[in-house]
Design an enzyme around this catalytic site. Structure first.
Site, short mmCIF file in Angstrom:
data_model
loop_
_atom_site.label_atom_id
_atom_site.label_comp_id
_atom_site.label_asym_id
_atom_site.label_seq_id
_atom_site.Cartn_x
_atom_site.Cartn_y
_atom_site.Cartn_z
N ASP A 25 0.68 -1.34 -0.21
CA ASP A 25 0.24 -0.07 -0.10
C ASP A 25 0.83 1.19 -0.05
O ASP A 25 1.53 1.56 1.06
CB ASP A 25 -0.81 0.05 1.23
CG ASP A 25 -1.71 1.21 1.14
OD1 ASP A 25 -1.69 1.98 0.63
OD2 ASP A 25 -2.25 1.47 2.38
N LYS A 87 2.65 11.39 -3.39
CA LYS A 87 1.79 10.60 -4.26
C LYS A 87 0.84 11.63 -4.84
O LYS A 87 0.29 11.29 -5.95
CB LYS A 87 1.04 9.60 -3.34
CG LYS A 87 0.14 8.66 -3.78
CD LYS A 87 -0.61 7.77 -3.05
CE LYS A 87 -1.51 7.04 -3.50
NZ LYS A 87 -2.11 5.87 -2.49
N GLU A 187 -7.27 0.46 -4.63
CA GLU A 187 -7.33 0.43 -3.13
C GLU A 187 -8.85 -0.35 -2.60
O GLU A 187 -8.81 -1.11 -1.64
CB GLU A 187 -7.03 1.90 -2.71
CG GLU A 187 -5.74 2.04 -2.56
CD GLU A 187 -5.45 3.38 -2.25
OE1 GLU A 187 -4.13 3.82 -2.71
OE2 GLU A 187 -6.08 4.28 -2.08
N ASP A 209 -14.06 4.90 1.28
CA ASP A 209 -12.51 5.11 1.59
C ASP A 209 -12.31 6.70 1.79
O ASP A 209 -12.28 7.52 0.90
CB ASP A 209 -11.59 4.67 0.56
CG ASP A 209 -10.44 4.89 0.60
OD1 ASP A 209 -9.71 5.58 1.86
OD2 ASP A 209 -9.37 4.22 -0.06
#
Lengths: 623, 185
Positions: A25, A87, A187, A209
């Site tokens: 992850d 990211k 994800e 999420d």
């Protein structure tokens, strides 16, 4: 005949051993690595026993990069060389990065062009891919130390909302770190896998999420080990940070702080708001004391403050429900992912919206990595693959620019992948001999509102009157969600194609150059790595080919069998002594010679796929 | 034997209904279709070939793309109807206004006007929902007509019903877009 000699290469086709594969992850704030340890997939801790690796890298002159907790500690003393939250920078241009508040203290280096911005550090320019690669390499090292062996590959998770360039860059980062990417996994899908396999559930699952800076919601259908993503959506500008900000604003108002504060004070206030928010996840009310003001804050007030934010998450839920052709009643389970879902006000709103309690038994910070680890285990063949399959979708529509800067969508969002779609276009002018193709991604109608992925040209169209040429443009998205585009003039068979490149539009040579530059501190290392990579790839192909021959020998043509046997022998011999170039060429050669056989095998497999279904089943269906 | 009766698999020209081994008609058992789809995917998906040769992986991507396309087509009533017409040698793209019944055109206009007159905020959500149900109802009726026309092989009737379905689908899209705009998506 020769065939038998091929299928027994020193007993290499014996029972498969346990192969090491990890799930990663790669998060904005923290990253994790997981692997199967016997029965269960677990998060692998580093040498100090710590599971979470902060996604922070400090670059120092003449020294290797410092990754993780140490780097995070350096953030305050050495902000310019300590790169965090990269990211968010993946796939972004220099102009886009310059517009982001959070990255103001970095010096941008655009010597490789505006489309491939890097950040100037004491160890030279580092782009987001370099930084991600350093984080991935650290995780791989942790895993190899923990598992005591070499990794076969990794499943790396990406937000469902990641566009093509962000996915390409993630894969590129893995390559730079010397990691074989088995699959990029969305994800939410990973999270559902983490819950789904334990309970063997059937039904429809919502994955909610809410991370630090982004919000994703997906609907998956689960049935006998098949996880099919039906729809995905979300809001890339909504996350836990926004709740901090709402709270910070309220505190500033209550404490009657002036509107214009300097960045340092603002940071302090935000940190304070963040602490209050965390406390509210454990107790129902907190004592607030800031700037001379004291007061009480409870979850009710907090809920009112954040009502617009929560409403946005629920609107996204409505939208994906609709995309999936469902209503809230059709949902059987809700999986919560991301630290921000610890907030009781969020859990409560979600529970009310779907009229059921969400699943929270797995740590929302670890659930994605665990799911990725399970999938990695399946992909390398450690788990019985027959009863486990993930079917994912494209998060954003893919299209091509047409006249008037309009977008013609070729693959709409939420199309199950892999997907191939073709559309025919024609010339606009008499005698036109070339066509310029602009590939874009996004939901909007105007090209300027979508993300540009690639431009390429189809030349050699024979001159004809406008509208007479027929150009077929084919989009293909693979299981990782990566796009390639081909164009063909149907009359002449003239073709052009492009694999959409990382950093949109970069030439392959530039990427190679970047790769060299990024690893200049370890040149000898790189040569060994290239050799090792070539050897690994060759070995994989040799194993695969031998296994294929052992299984379906009868599908081989006679002269083909001999050719394959010879190439296998030469490649085998070159493994020990050959150069990188030689090994690569021979690998390619074997791939080429074996392609006919591979096609025949696949067809045979497919035609037997439904053989189990008798005519009776078909007739019953008609009743 | 079976391989010979499934000639199109190697170049992906196989009839979608044959691919899933279900009867070629408008009524489709969606749970059976889904089960067959997943069964095929379980065999052909690139994840099954994660460590196989490049040629096999490419083949897997191409074949699963084909399976996905086939499934998407058969799953959607409108696309399925268009596909059935094309199997009968009709070109579903060619819409002829004269195929549409005058009463339907009238209704269309009225519905469109009603849609335009609704206030542009959340207060009209309930009205939109009612409108959606109404159109959905009409759609189901047209689908039934299409199914029986096709069964009886009266292609002109099937074509007419299909074009009406297209019209209603467009209207549904507009209603949904109206809802989305009002929900602030």
């Amino acid at each position: 005949m020769a065939l038998l000699q091929i299928s027994e290469p020193g007993g290499k086709t014996s029972a498969p051993q346990h192969r090491l594969a990890v799930g990663i992850d790669l998060g904005t704030t923290n990253s994790l690595v997981s692997a199967s340890c016997g029965q269960q997939v677990e998060i692998l801790p580093d040498a100090d026993g710590v599971a979470l690796l902060p996604s922070v890298v400090q670059y120092r002159r003449g020294q290797p990069p410092l990754v993780g907790t140490g780097a995070r500690a350096a953030a305050e003393s050495d902000p310019a060389n300590t790169l965090m939250s990269v990211k968010r920078l993946l796939g972004k241009s220099a102009a886009e990065i310059a517009a982001l508040d959070q990255y103001q203290h970095y010096a941008l280096d655009t010597s490789r062009g505006d489309a491939a911005p890097a950040i100037a550090t004491a160890a030279g320019p580092k782009d987001p891919v370099d930084v991600s690669a350093d984080i991935l390499a650290t995780l791989a090292k942790t895993a190899e130390a923990c598992l005591q062996g070499e990794l076969e590959g990794a499943v790396i998770t990406v937000p469902a909302y990641f566009n093509d360039s962000q996915r390409q860059q993630t894969k590129e980062a893995a390559k730079r770190a010397g990691i074989n990417t088995l699959r990029l996994l969305n994800e939410p899908t990973a999270a559902a896998v983490a819950y789904g396999l334990d309970s063997q559930d059937e039904g429809n699952v919502v994955v909610f999420d809410l991370g630090g800076g982004t919000f994703d919601v997906s609907i998956l259908s689960l049935q006998r080990g098949v996880f099919q993503v039906l729809a995905t959506g979300g809001d890339t500008f909504l996350g836990g940070d926004d709740f901090d900000q709402a709270l910070a604003q309220w505190i500033a108002q209550q404490a009657q702080l002036t509107e214009h504060q300097d960045p340092r004070h603002r940071r302090r206030l935000w940190d304070y708001a963040n602490r209050c928010k965390h406390l509210l996840s454990e107790q129902d009310s907190v004592e607030v004391s800031y700037g001379g003001w004291r007061g009480q804050l409870d979850n009710e007030i907090f809920a009112t403050l954040c009502e617009p934010l929560v409403r946005r998450t629920l609107n996204s839920c409505r939208r994906v429900l609709r995309d999936a052709g469902m209503v809230a009643d059709d949902i059987d389970n809700i999986v919560m992912v991301g630290g921000a879902t610890r907030m009781p006000i969020v859990r409560k709103a979600v529970a009310e919206f779907f009229a059921m309690e969400p699943l929270t038994s797995i740590d929302p910070d670890k659930v994605v990595a665990i799911g990725a680890g399970i999938q990695a285990d399946v992909l390398v063949g450690n788990k019985a693959a027959q009863d486990f399959l993930l079917l994912d979708v494209t998060p954003l529509s893919l299209g091509i620019e047409t006249m008037g800067e309009l977008v013609e969508k070729i693959i709409p969002r939420n199309t199950t992948i892999p997907a191939t779609r073709a559309q025919e276009f024609t010339t606009f002018k008499d005698g036109q001999t070339a066509m310029s193709l602009h590939v874009v991604q996004g939901e909007r109608e105007l090209v300027s509102d979508c993300r540009s992925l690639a431009r390429f040209e189809l030349r050699g169209i024979p001159p004809m009157v406008a509208g007479a040429a027929k150009v077929r443009v084919t989009f293909q998205v693979d299981a990782d969600g990566l796009l390639s585009v081909a164009a063909e003039e149907l009359g002449t068979g003239q073709r052009a194609e492009i694999q959409v490149k990382p950093s949109y539009g970069l030439e392959a040579a530039t990427i190679e150059e970047m790769l060299m530059a990024s690893q200049s501190h370890a040149k000898e290392d790189m040569a060994t790595r290239a050799l090792k990579e070539a050897q690994l790839e060759a070995t994989q192909l040799l194993d695969a080919t031998r296994a294929a021959i052992a299984a379906d020998e009868e599908l081989l043509l006679e002269d083909e069998a001999e050719q394959i046997a010879q190439t296998i022998e030469t490649l085998e011999a070159s493994l020990e002594t050959g150069t990188v170039q030689q090994i690569r060429e021979l690998t390619e050669e074997l791939n080429r010679i074996g392609s006919g056989f591979a096609n025949r095998r696949m067809d045979a497999q497919i035609t037997t796929a439904l053989r189990g279904e008798s005519i009776d089943d078909v007739e019953q269906a008609e009743d | 034997m079976l391989a010979e009766s499934r000639p199109g698999v190697d170049n992906f020209t196989e009839n979608y209904f044959q691919l899933f081994a279900i009867p070629a008609q408008f009524e489709v058992d969606s749970s059976l279709l889904m089960a067959r789809y997943r069964q095929l995917q379980a065999q052909a998906h690139p994840d099954r070939f994660a460590t196989a040769s490049e040629a096999e992986r490419l083949r897997a991507v191409q074949f699963t793309s084909f399976i996905n396309q086939a499934y998407t087509t058969l799953q959607s009533p409108l696309e399925r109807a268009a596909y059935l017409l094309s199997l009968k040698g009709e070109d579903p793209e060619k819409v002829d206004q004269s195929h549409l019944g005058a009463d339907l055109l009238m209704e269309q206009m009225q519905l469109r006007e009603a849609l335009d007159e609704l206030p542009r905020d959340e207060t009209s959500l309930a009205a939109l929902e009612r409108m959606r149900e109404e159109v959905q109802d009409k759609m189901l009726r047209r689908q039934a007509q299409f199914a029986s026309a096709l069964m009886a092989d009266v292609l002109s009737d099937a074509r007419k019903s299909f074009h009406e379905m297209q019209f209603l689908a467009k209207l549904l899209t507009e209603i949904e877009a109206g809802e989305e705009a009002r929900l602030g998506y």
